[in-house]
Scaffold this motif. Sequence first.
Motif, short mmCIF file in Angstrom:
data_model
loop_
_atom_site.label_atom_id
_atom_site.label_comp_id
_atom_site.label_asym_id
_atom_site.label_seq_id
_atom_site.Cartn_x
_atom_site.Cartn_y
_atom_site.Cartn_z
N HIS A 82 -6.40 3.93 0.83
CA HIS A 82 -7.28 2.66 0.61
C HIS A 82 -8.53 3.15 -0.36
O HIS A 82 -8.95 1.89 -1.06
N LEU B 200 -9.39 -6.93 4.47
CA LEU B 200 -8.41 -6.37 5.46
C LEU B 200 -9.42 -5.81 6.27
O LEU B 200 -9.11 -5.22 7.78
N ARG B 201 -10.09 -5.18 5.70
CA ARG B 201 -11.14 -4.33 6.48
C ARG B 201 -11.31 -5.05 7.25
O ARG B 201 -11.53 -4.23 8.81
N SER C 288 -5.32 5.96 6.08
CA SER C 288 -5.70 4.45 5.99
C SER C 288 -7.44 4.65 4.23
O SER C 288 -7.02 4.10 3.43
N TYR D 9 0.86 -8.82 5.60
CA TYR D 9 -0.57 -8.89 5.85
C TYR D 9 -0.46 -10.44 5.86
O TYR D 9 0.35 -10.87 5.82
N TYR E 198 -7.79 -4.25 0.46
CA TYR E 198 -8.05 -3.58 1.40
C TYR E 198 -9.99 -3.93 2.16
O TYR E 198 -9.96 -5.00 3.39
N THR F 268 1.22 -1.80 0.02
CA THR F 268 0.05 0.04 0.02
C THR F 268 1.12 1.38 -0.18
O THR F 268 0.62 2.51 -0.62
#
Length: 211
Positions: free
Chosen positions: A119, A101-102, A115, A170, A97, A51
Motif C-alpha cells: 500500500h 481503509l487505514r 501491508s 472491502y 488504503y 491489492t
Amino acid sequence: MKSKVQLAYAALLALIIWIGIILQFYISIPDYLEKGRTLGGAIVQLLSYFTIQTNLLLALLLSLLVLKPQSKLGRFFAAPHVIGAMAAYIIIVGLVYHFMLRTQFHPVGLFKTTSDIFHILSPIAFVLFWLFLVKKTRIKWINVLLWLVYPLFYTIYVLIRGAFTSYYPYNFLEVSTLGFDKVMVNCGFLLIGFIILNAVLILISRLVAKH
C-alpha cells in the motif's frame, strides 16, 4: 529498458514485491485454514483482493521487463499504455488504503510489513519508476476508458462472488451490510476517481512526450 539504472530499479522493486506476495501467502493461508477454509478457498480469498492482484501484476510486469523484455508478454507489458494503466491501478491501491481503509485496518507484525509493501512502498516506488525511468509517448485519450476495464470486471466479480458467499474483500463493497444502492454510490465515486486519475496520467505522458 536498456540503462543499468532502469534495470536495477525494476529488478529491486520486483524482488521486494515478490517477497511481499510470498510472505502474505505464507502468513495468511495458515490463518485462513485455522478458520475452517480449505487451501483452495484460502488462495482464492487472497487473490480476491484488488491489492494482491495489482501487486502481483506489477511484480510480473517488472520481472518481464528485466528478464524477458523481448518475449511476447514482455513486449506487451513494456507498452507505454500498459505501464501507464498499471501506474493508475497501483496509485488507486495506495489512495483507497490511505483514505478509506487505514483507520479501520490495523495490521501488526509481518502483516504490517506486507501491508506497507503493497500500500505504500509499491505505489510510491512504481510511480517514481513511471515518472523518471519510463520513456513517455503520446498515449491515446481512449485509454481513459480502456483502463477502466480491469477494475470494472474486478467489481463485477466481487459483487457476484459476494452474492453467493457473503464475502466482500472491502467493506465499501459489502452489499449485505451497506445495501446495493450505497455500494453503487461508492463504486460511482471510485469510477470518477479512476477517470480523473487516468486522464491526469495520460496528460502527463503526452506533455512530457511533446517536449
